[in-house]
Design a protein around this motif. Structure first.
Motif: not given
Length: 250
Positions: A82, A103, A115-117, A119-120, A123-124
């Motif tokens: 992570n 994650p 990971w979810t897009f 949403q992430d 910050r990624l």
């Protein structure tokens, strides 16, 4: 993307070697010795997942393996974890060929989702940009969701690592074909937007060949638990050879 004559690369995850070693204070089994034997047997690289609690890989293992791999310039070091925990410190220090962002929560037993897009994404992105500025290829651990591949590309990833636990669980059952179809569609979506493709989690000698002959363009598989379990019976050299024999041309 590999050409038609390129086999999928095998990266050996050495976490379970470290886990056994950590049960005593004798330094055995040796993580670097295991890496050496796997590389000598033809593995394309090694993977480590140094978690914040250091329950298997320790910081010195990461630096020792980075030093070892200097003697193997044609092989790759993949560090996964992570990026919001301890991972980026290792990336900055040793600059592996590849980093895989996963994650996980801090105390998570094992990786269990991607990971979810979107949403992430926000910050990624700065961490992906930083890793790439250091010359490190970035792979994102992702579920088999075709529509997420464009978002992974847009945020700057070079590759995705498809999380294959659902395939491994479905292997040999009536839903195997349905589950594999989702991975095939996801891989094609990744190729269509210019992403490289890795895969990993619960792959083994039984299910690996079917996955690779069905899912297009897989450049690398990272295999740890099953491979190290096989090595307890067969030895590292025979085990790596057995996994390489399961890997048809990509």
């Amino acid at each position: 993307m590999p050409n038609a004559h390129t086999k999928t690369a095998l990266s050996v995850n050495l976490n379970k070697v470290a886990l056994v070693r950590n049960t005593r204070h004798l330094g055995i089994p040796s993580v670097t010795r295991a890496a050496t034997l796997c590389l000598e047997a033809g593995a394309a690289g090694v993977t480590v997942h140094p978690r914040p609690d250091a329950r298997h890989m320790r910081s010195e293992d990461v630096t020792d393996l980075a030093e070892l791999l200097k003697s193997w310039p044609d092989r790759e070091f993949n560090i996964e974890g992570n990026p919001f925990h301890n991972l980026m410190d290792f990336v900055r220090q040793v600059r592996p060929q590849q980093v895989t962002f996963v994650p996980d929560s801090e105390g998570q037993f094992t990786s269990d989702h991607g990971w979810t897009f979107p949403q992430d994404a926000e910050r990624l992105k700065p961490l992906i940009d930083e890793a790439k500025s250091l010359g490190v290829r970035v792979s994102l651990f992702m579920d088999p969701v075709p529509e997420a591949m464009a978002a992974a590309k847009a945020v700057g990833a070079d590759r995705v690592e498809l999380y294959t636990e659902t395939y491994a669980s479905a292997y040999g059952t009536p839903i195997q074909a349905e589950v594999l179809a989702a991975f095939k569609a996801t891989a094609q979506a990744a190729l269509d937007v210019g992403l490289g493709i890795n895969a990993g989690h619960d792959l083994n000698r039984d299910n690996l060949a079917t996955f690779l002959t069905t899912v297009p363009g897989v450049q690398e598989v990272s295999i740890g638990h099953a491979l190290i379990a096989d090595a307890l019976e067969l030895g590292y050299t025979a085990t790596v050879s057995a996994y390489l024999a399961c890997m048809p041309k990509a």
